[in-house]
Scaffold this active site. Structure first.
Site, PDB file in Angstrom:
ATOM      1  N   SER A  12      38.182 -30.860  13.674  1.00  0.00           N
ATOM      2  CA  SER A  12      37.751 -31.293  15.011  1.00  0.00           C
ATOM      3  C   SER A  12      37.178 -32.712  14.967  1.00  0.00           C
ATOM      4  CB  SER A  12      36.762 -30.303  15.626  1.00  0.00           C
ATOM      5  OG  SER A  12      35.523 -30.328  14.959  1.00  0.00           O
ATOM      6  N   ASN A  13      36.499 -33.074  13.894  1.00  0.00           N
ATOM      7  CA  ASN A  13      36.019 -34.457  13.774  1.00  0.00           C
ATOM      8  C   ASN A  13      37.182 -35.430  13.607  1.00  0.00           C
ATOM      9  OD1 ASN A  13      32.971 -34.908  13.748  1.00  0.00           O
ATOM     10  ND2 ASN A  13      33.176 -33.038  12.522  1.00  0.00           N
ATOM     11  N   ARG A  64      38.845 -32.115 -12.022  1.00  0.00           N
ATOM     12  CA  ARG A  64      38.683 -33.007 -10.864  1.00  0.00           C
ATOM     13  C   ARG A  64      39.473 -34.296 -11.025  1.00  0.00           C
ATOM     14  NH1 ARG A  64      34.707 -31.125  -7.426  1.00  0.00           N
ATOM     15  NH2 ARG A  64      33.126 -29.929  -8.493  1.00  0.00           N
ATOM     16  N   MET A  89      35.714 -30.816   1.959  1.00  0.00           N
ATOM     17  CA  MET A  89      34.732 -29.988   1.261  1.00  0.00           C
ATOM     18  C   MET A  89      34.890 -29.994  -0.265  1.00  0.00           C
ATOM     19  SD  MET A  89      32.934 -29.201   3.857  1.00  0.00           S
ATOM     20  CE  MET A  89      31.784 -27.935   3.337  1.00  0.00           C
ATOM     21  N   ARG A  90      35.482 -31.031  -0.815  1.00  0.00           N
ATOM     22  CA  ARG A  90      35.539 -31.180  -2.273  1.00  0.00           C
ATOM     23  C   ARG A  90      34.598 -32.312  -2.675  1.00  0.00           C
ATOM     24  NH1 ARG A  90      36.892 -26.737  -3.742  1.00  0.00           N
ATOM     25  NH2 ARG A  90      37.120 -27.529  -5.856  1.00  0.00           N
ATOM     26  N   VAL A  91      33.882 -32.114  -3.778  1.00  0.00           N
ATOM     27  CA  VAL A  91      33.022 -33.175  -4.302  1.00  0.00           C
ATOM     28  C   VAL A  91      33.911 -34.175  -5.049  1.00  0.00           C
ATOM     29  CG1 VAL A  91      31.164 -33.684  -5.930  1.00  0.00           C
ATOM     30  CG2 VAL A  91      31.031 -31.648  -4.489  1.00  0.00           C
ATOM     31  N   LEU A  92      33.718 -35.453  -4.764  1.00  0.00           N
ATOM     32  CA  LEU A  92      34.540 -36.498  -5.392  1.00  0.00           C
ATOM     33  C   LEU A  92      33.786 -37.126  -6.566  1.00  0.00           C
ATOM     34  CD1 LEU A  92      35.766 -38.079  -2.052  1.00  0.00           C
ATOM     35  CD2 LEU A  92      37.183 -36.793  -3.670  1.00  0.00           C
ATOM     36  N   HIS A 108      27.928 -35.516   7.766  1.00  0.00           N
ATOM     37  CA  HIS A 108      27.240 -34.370   7.166  1.00  0.00           C
ATOM     38  C   HIS A 108      26.392 -33.699   8.250  1.00  0.00           C
ATOM     39  CE1 HIS A 108      25.520 -31.986   3.959  1.00  0.00           C
ATOM     40  NE2 HIS A 108      24.330 -32.195   4.496  1.00  0.00           N
ATOM     41  N   GLU A 173      28.529 -34.464  16.631  1.00  0.00           N
ATOM     42  CA  GLU A 173      29.333 -35.080  15.566  1.00  0.00           C
ATOM     43  C   GLU A 173      30.517 -35.826  16.183  1.00  0.00           C
ATOM     44  OE1 GLU A 173      30.284 -32.668  12.129  1.00  0.00           O
ATOM     45  OE2 GLU A 173      28.663 -31.272  12.557  1.00  0.00           O
TER      46      GLU A 173
HETATM   47  C1  GAR Z   1      31.585 -30.451  10.290  1.00  0.00           C
HETATM   48  O1  GAR Z   1      30.478 -29.787  10.843  1.00  0.00           O
HETATM   49  C2  GAR Z   1      31.144 -31.429   9.227  1.00  0.00           C
HETATM   50  O2  GAR Z   1      29.923 -32.059   9.512  1.00  0.00           O
HETATM   51  C3  GAR Z   1      30.994 -30.510   8.037  1.00  0.00           C
HETATM   52  O3  GAR Z   1      32.100 -29.640   8.115  1.00  0.00           O
HETATM   53  C4  GAR Z   1      32.456 -29.468   9.482  1.00  0.00           C
HETATM   54  C5  GAR Z   1      33.929 -29.750   9.630  1.00  0.00           C
HETATM   55  O4  GAR Z   1      34.388 -29.416  10.905  1.00  0.00           O
HETATM   56  N1  GAR Z   1      30.997 -31.262   6.818  1.00  0.00           N
HETATM   57  C6  GAR Z   1      30.338 -30.901   5.731  1.00  0.00           C
HETATM   58  O5  GAR Z   1      29.684 -29.883   5.661  1.00  0.00           O
HETATM   59  C7  GAR Z   1      30.472 -31.864   4.567  1.00  0.00           C
HETATM   60  N2  GAR Z   1      29.623 -31.476   3.499  1.00  0.00           N
HETATM   61  P1  GAR Z   1      35.780 -30.005  11.430  1.00  0.00           P
HETATM   62  O6  GAR Z   1      36.833 -29.701  10.371  1.00  0.00           O
HETATM   63  O7  GAR Z   1      36.046 -29.237  12.699  1.00  0.00           O
HETATM   64  O8  GAR Z   1      35.605 -31.472  11.662  1.00  0.00           O
END
Ligand code: GAR
Length: 195
Positions: A12-13, A64, A89-92, A108, A173
Protein backbone atom coordinates in the site's frame (compact mmCIF):
# COMPACT_ATOMS: atom_id res chain seq x y z
CA UNK A 1 15.00 10.70 -10.94
CA UNK A 2 14.39 6.95 -11.06
CA UNK A 3 12.96 5.30 -7.95
CA UNK A 4 13.05 1.56 -7.22
CA UNK A 5 10.56 0.43 -4.56
CA UNK A 6 11.23 -2.70 -2.50
CA UNK A 7 8.27 -4.50 -0.95
CA UNK A 8 7.41 -7.73 0.85
CA UNK A 9 3.65 -7.53 1.20
CA UNK A 10 0.51 -5.74 0.14
CA UNK A 11 2.40 -2.73 -1.11
CA UNK A 12 0.00 0.00 0.00
CA UNK A 13 2.91 2.39 0.61
CA UNK A 14 4.34 1.47 -2.80
CA UNK A 15 0.98 2.40 -4.39
CA UNK A 16 0.95 5.74 -2.54
CA UNK A 17 4.49 6.49 -3.72
CA UNK A 18 3.85 5.40 -7.31
CA UNK A 19 0.60 7.37 -7.55
CA UNK A 20 2.40 10.49 -6.36
CA UNK A 21 5.07 10.30 -9.07
CA UNK A 22 3.12 11.85 -11.93
CA UNK A 23 2.86 15.22 -13.65
CA UNK A 24 5.51 17.73 -12.56
CA UNK A 25 6.95 15.34 -9.93
CA UNK A 26 10.70 15.06 -10.55
CA UNK A 27 10.73 11.27 -9.99
CA UNK A 28 9.24 8.18 -11.61
CA UNK A 29 9.06 4.56 -10.42
CA UNK A 30 11.47 2.35 -12.40
CA UNK A 31 10.99 -0.98 -10.60
CA UNK A 32 8.98 -2.69 -7.88
CA UNK A 33 11.07 -5.50 -6.42
CA UNK A 34 9.97 -8.09 -3.86
CA UNK A 35 11.60 -10.86 -1.87
CA UNK A 36 8.25 -12.69 -2.03
CA UNK A 37 7.03 -13.75 -5.49
CA UNK A 38 3.48 -13.85 -4.07
CA UNK A 39 3.53 -10.33 -2.57
CA UNK A 40 0.21 -8.66 -3.32
CA UNK A 41 1.99 -5.45 -4.26
CA UNK A 42 3.56 -7.02 -7.37
CA UNK A 43 0.18 -7.36 -9.12
CA UNK A 44 -0.71 -3.80 -8.08
CA UNK A 45 2.53 -2.50 -9.61
CA UNK A 46 1.94 -4.44 -12.82
CA UNK A 47 -1.57 -2.98 -13.02
CA UNK A 48 0.02 0.47 -12.77
CA UNK A 49 2.42 -0.36 -15.60
CA UNK A 50 5.54 -0.44 -13.42
CA UNK A 51 8.20 -3.08 -14.17
CA UNK A 52 8.38 -5.73 -11.44
CA UNK A 53 10.80 -8.42 -10.31
CA UNK A 54 10.92 -10.91 -7.45
CA UNK A 55 13.88 -12.67 -5.83
CA UNK A 56 12.62 -15.26 -3.38
CA UNK A 57 14.86 -15.14 -0.30
CA UNK A 58 13.91 -18.64 0.89
CA UNK A 59 16.22 -20.75 -1.33
CA UNK A 60 19.18 -18.73 0.03
CA UNK A 61 18.55 -20.07 3.54
CA UNK A 62 20.25 -17.38 5.59
CA UNK A 63 23.02 -16.65 3.07
CA UNK A 64 22.29 -12.94 2.99
CA UNK A 65 25.22 -12.10 0.74
CA UNK A 66 24.03 -14.54 -1.95
CA UNK A 67 20.44 -13.31 -1.64
CA UNK A 68 21.59 -9.72 -2.00
CA UNK A 69 23.76 -10.56 -5.02
CA UNK A 70 20.62 -11.96 -6.67
CA UNK A 71 18.59 -8.93 -5.57
CA UNK A 72 21.17 -6.59 -7.09
CA UNK A 73 20.74 -7.99 -10.60
CA UNK A 74 17.28 -6.59 -11.38
CA UNK A 75 17.92 -3.62 -9.10
CA UNK A 76 21.07 -2.39 -10.85
CA UNK A 77 19.55 -3.18 -14.25
CA UNK A 78 16.76 -0.69 -13.42
CA UNK A 79 19.40 2.04 -12.79
CA UNK A 80 17.67 3.64 -9.79
CA UNK A 81 18.79 6.98 -8.39
CA UNK A 82 16.87 6.31 -5.19
CA UNK A 83 15.64 3.17 -3.43
CA UNK A 84 12.50 3.28 -1.30
CA UNK A 85 11.95 0.40 1.12
CA UNK A 86 8.17 0.15 1.55
CA UNK A 87 7.29 -2.71 3.85
CA UNK A 88 10.42 -4.61 2.80
CA UNK A 89 10.86 -7.09 5.62
CA UNK A 90 14.39 -8.43 5.05
CA UNK A 91 17.36 -7.01 6.95
CA UNK A 92 20.01 -5.75 4.52
CA UNK A 93 23.74 -6.13 5.12
CA UNK A 94 26.05 -3.16 5.64
CA UNK A 95 27.70 -3.88 2.27
CA UNK A 96 24.38 -3.63 0.47
CA UNK A 97 23.32 -0.48 2.33
CA UNK A 98 26.65 1.28 1.75
CA UNK A 99 26.30 0.78 -2.00
CA UNK A 100 23.33 3.15 -1.89
CA UNK A 101 24.69 5.51 0.73
CA UNK A 102 22.30 8.45 1.19
CA UNK A 103 20.06 7.12 -1.58
CA UNK A 104 17.96 4.57 0.32
CA UNK A 105 14.85 5.40 2.34
CA UNK A 106 12.68 3.33 4.65
CA UNK A 107 9.32 3.78 6.31
CA UNK A 108 8.95 2.35 9.79
CA UNK A 109 5.69 2.16 11.77
CA UNK A 110 6.85 3.88 14.95
CA UNK A 111 8.11 7.24 16.13
CA UNK A 112 11.79 6.40 15.87
CA UNK A 113 14.05 6.16 17.80
CA UNK A 114 11.32 4.33 19.74
CA UNK A 115 10.48 0.75 18.80
CA UNK A 116 12.97 -0.34 16.19
CA UNK A 117 12.26 -3.80 14.81
CA UNK A 118 8.95 -5.64 14.89
CA UNK A 119 5.59 -5.40 16.73
CA UNK A 120 5.88 -1.64 17.04
CA UNK A 121 2.20 -0.92 17.70
CA UNK A 122 1.87 -3.62 20.37
CA UNK A 123 4.96 -2.24 22.10
CA UNK A 124 3.68 1.38 22.03
CA UNK A 125 0.32 0.30 23.53
CA UNK A 126 2.05 -1.90 26.11
CA UNK A 127 4.26 1.02 27.18
CA UNK A 128 1.19 3.21 27.77
CA UNK A 129 2.32 5.78 25.20
CA UNK A 130 -0.13 8.59 24.39
CA UNK A 131 0.86 8.68 20.74
CA UNK A 132 2.27 6.53 17.97
CA UNK A 133 3.10 7.11 14.36
CA UNK A 134 5.52 6.44 11.56
CA UNK A 135 8.94 7.60 10.45
CA UNK A 136 10.67 7.91 7.10
CA UNK A 137 14.43 7.76 7.47
CA UNK A 138 17.59 7.36 5.49
CA UNK A 139 18.82 3.77 5.64
CA UNK A 140 22.18 3.19 7.34
CA UNK A 141 23.74 -0.16 8.28
CA UNK A 142 22.14 -0.16 11.75
CA UNK A 143 18.52 -1.41 11.75
CA UNK A 144 15.82 1.31 11.68
CA UNK A 145 18.45 3.93 12.36
CA UNK A 146 19.68 6.74 10.16
CA UNK A 147 18.72 10.39 9.77
CA UNK A 148 15.01 11.05 10.17
CA UNK A 149 13.40 12.68 7.11
CA UNK A 150 9.82 12.81 8.36
CA UNK A 151 7.40 11.72 11.05
CA UNK A 152 3.62 11.58 11.39
CA UNK A 153 1.85 11.27 14.75
CA UNK A 154 -1.50 9.82 15.76
CA UNK A 155 -3.06 9.47 19.22
CA UNK A 156 -3.28 6.09 20.94
CA UNK A 157 -6.88 5.79 22.12
CA UNK A 158 -8.33 3.81 25.04
CA UNK A 159 -9.12 0.27 23.90
CA UNK A 160 -6.69 0.39 20.97
CA UNK A 161 -5.31 -2.92 19.77
CA UNK A 162 -2.27 -3.29 17.52
CA UNK A 163 -4.72 -3.67 14.60
CA UNK A 164 -6.80 -0.57 15.33
CA UNK A 165 -3.63 1.44 15.87
CA UNK A 166 -2.10 0.13 12.64
CA UNK A 167 -5.28 1.16 10.82
CA UNK A 168 -4.83 4.72 12.16
CA UNK A 169 -1.11 4.88 11.33
CA UNK A 170 -1.18 3.38 7.82
CA UNK A 171 -3.11 6.26 6.15
CA UNK A 172 -0.54 8.61 7.70
CA UNK A 173 2.25 6.52 6.16
CA UNK A 174 0.55 6.99 2.80
CA UNK A 175 0.63 10.79 3.29
CA UNK A 176 4.09 11.04 4.79
CA UNK A 177 6.15 8.89 2.45
CA UNK A 178 5.15 10.70 -0.78
CA UNK A 179 5.74 14.09 0.89
CA UNK A 180 9.26 13.08 1.95
CA UNK A 181 10.01 11.58 -1.46
CA UNK A 182 8.94 14.73 -3.29
CA UNK A 183 11.03 16.92 -0.99
CA UNK A 184 14.04 14.69 -1.42
CA UNK A 185 13.64 14.54 -5.18
CA UNK A 186 14.02 18.32 -5.19
CA UNK A 187 17.15 18.07 -3.03
CA UNK A 188 15.50 19.11 0.25
CA UNK A 189 16.29 16.96 3.30
CA UNK A 190 14.46 19.14 5.85
CA UNK A 191 12.30 16.74 7.91
CA UNK A 192 8.54 16.69 7.25
CA UNK A 193 6.29 16.67 10.34
CA UNK A 194 2.63 15.64 10.18
CA UNK A 195 0.16 16.80 11.25
C1 GAR B 1 3.87 -0.65 6.75
O1 GAR B 1 3.12 -0.40 7.91
C2 GAR B 1 5.33 -0.31 6.97
O2 GAR B 1 5.53 0.80 7.80
C3 GAR B 1 5.81 -1.57 7.66
O3 GAR B 1 5.18 -2.62 6.96
C4 GAR B 1 3.93 -2.16 6.47
C5 GAR B 1 3.86 -2.47 4.99
O4 GAR B 1 2.59 -2.22 4.48
N1 GAR B 1 7.24 -1.66 7.59
C6 GAR B 1 7.98 -2.25 8.51
O5 GAR B 1 7.52 -2.77 9.50
C7 GAR B 1 9.47 -2.21 8.23
N2 GAR B 1 10.20 -2.72 9.33
P1 GAR B 1 2.38 -2.07 2.90
O6 GAR B 1 3.02 -3.29 2.23
O7 GAR B 1 0.89 -2.07 2.72
O8 GAR B 1 3.02 -0.79 2.47
Amino acid sequence: MRVAILISGSGSNMVALAQSMTGDHPARPCLVLSNDPNAGGLAKAQAMGIPTAAVDHRPFKGDRAAFEAALLEPLLAAQPDLIALAGFMRVLTADFVRRFDGRMLNIHPSLLPKYKGLHTHARAIEAGDAEAGCTVHEVTPALDDGPILGQARVPILPGDTPDTLAARVLPMEHQLYPLVLRRLATGNRTPVNLP
